[in-house]
Design a protein around this motif. Structure first.
Motif, short mmCIF file in Angstrom:
data_model
loop_
_atom_site.label_atom_id
_atom_site.label_comp_id
_atom_site.label_asym_id
_atom_site.label_seq_id
_atom_site.Cartn_x
_atom_site.Cartn_y
_atom_site.Cartn_z
N VAL A 1 -2.72 3.88 -2.94
CA VAL A 1 -1.95 3.24 -4.01
C VAL A 1 -1.61 1.82 -3.56
CG1 VAL A 1 0.07 3.39 -5.50
CG2 VAL A 1 -0.91 5.49 -4.50
N ASP A 2 -2.22 0.86 -4.23
CA ASP A 2 -1.97 -0.54 -3.90
C ASP A 2 -2.34 -1.39 -5.11
OD1 ASP A 2 -2.06 -3.21 -2.74
OD2 ASP A 2 -2.08 -2.19 -0.80
N GLY B 1 7.27 1.79 -3.04
CA GLY B 1 6.45 2.82 -2.43
C GLY B 1 7.25 3.97 -1.84
N GLY C 1 2.18 2.50 -9.65
CA GLY C 1 2.97 3.69 -9.44
C GLY C 1 2.72 4.73 -10.52
N LEU D 1 5.22 -2.40 -4.95
CA LEU D 1 4.37 -2.35 -6.13
C LEU D 1 5.09 -3.08 -7.26
CD1 LEU D 1 3.37 1.39 -5.80
CD2 LEU D 1 1.85 -0.56 -5.46
N MET E 1 0.20 4.17 0.75
CA MET E 1 0.82 3.47 -0.35
C MET E 1 1.43 2.15 0.08
SD MET E 1 3.57 4.85 -3.15
CE MET E 1 2.91 6.45 -2.94
N ASP E 2 1.20 1.16 -0.75
CA ASP E 2 1.85 -0.14 -0.59
C ASP E 2 3.35 0.07 -0.81
OD1 ASP E 2 2.57 -2.80 -0.55
OD2 ASP E 2 1.25 -3.40 -2.19
N GLN E 3 4.13 -0.57 0.00
CA GLN E 3 5.58 -0.41 -0.13
C GLN E 3 6.11 -1.17 -1.35
OE1 GLN E 3 7.68 -1.33 3.44
NE2 GLN E 3 9.62 -0.64 2.65
N ARG F 1 -7.44 -1.88 -1.83
CA ARG F 1 -7.91 -0.57 -2.28
C ARG F 1 -9.39 -0.40 -1.98
NH1 ARG F 1 -5.45 -2.13 -7.10
NH2 ARG F 1 -7.50 -2.17 -8.12
N VAL G 1 -1.46 10.29 1.57
CA VAL G 1 -1.20 9.22 0.61
C VAL G 1 -0.95 7.94 1.40
CG1 VAL G 1 0.32 8.35 -1.21
CG2 VAL G 1 -0.20 10.80 -1.09
N ALA H 1 -0.54 6.46 -9.93
CA ALA H 1 -0.39 7.35 -8.78
C ALA H 1 0.33 8.63 -9.18
CB ALA H 1 0.37 6.64 -7.66
N LEU I 1 7.04 8.00 -2.76
CA LEU I 1 6.79 9.06 -1.78
C LEU I 1 7.85 10.15 -1.85
CD1 LEU I 1 5.52 7.10 1.35
CD2 LEU I 1 4.21 8.60 -0.17
#
Length: 69
Positions: free
Chosen positions: A10-11, A62, A36, A57, A53-55, A17, A51, A39, A66
């Motif tokens: 997820v980015d 992110g 998001g 978005l 994931m970019d923190q 990606r 997973v 995702a 999570l």
């Protein structure tokens, strides 16, 4: 035949990606999400082993996502 682990990436950055997908394509089933919301939909529809994931978005954080997952 063994099944490959499923990884959700997820980015919002397309380059990131694509790079991760290319690096892992022979050893994992990589699924890509650019937001998001995308995702959330993918996570609800499938099980993932990992997973990434970019923190930060555009409309989500992110770490909050999570926690949802």
């Amino acid at each position: 035949m063994d099944t490959l682990p499923k990884i959700l990436v997820v980015d919002d950055d397309r380059y990131t990606r694509t790079l991760i997908e290319q690096l892992m394509r022979n050893s994992a089933d990589v699924r890509l999400a650019e937001s998001g919301e995308a995702a959330r939909q993918m996570f609800a529809a499938d099980d993932f082993n990992l997973v990434l994931m970019d923190q930060r978005l555009p409309h989500d954080h992110g770490l909050d996502l999570l926690r949802e997952f």
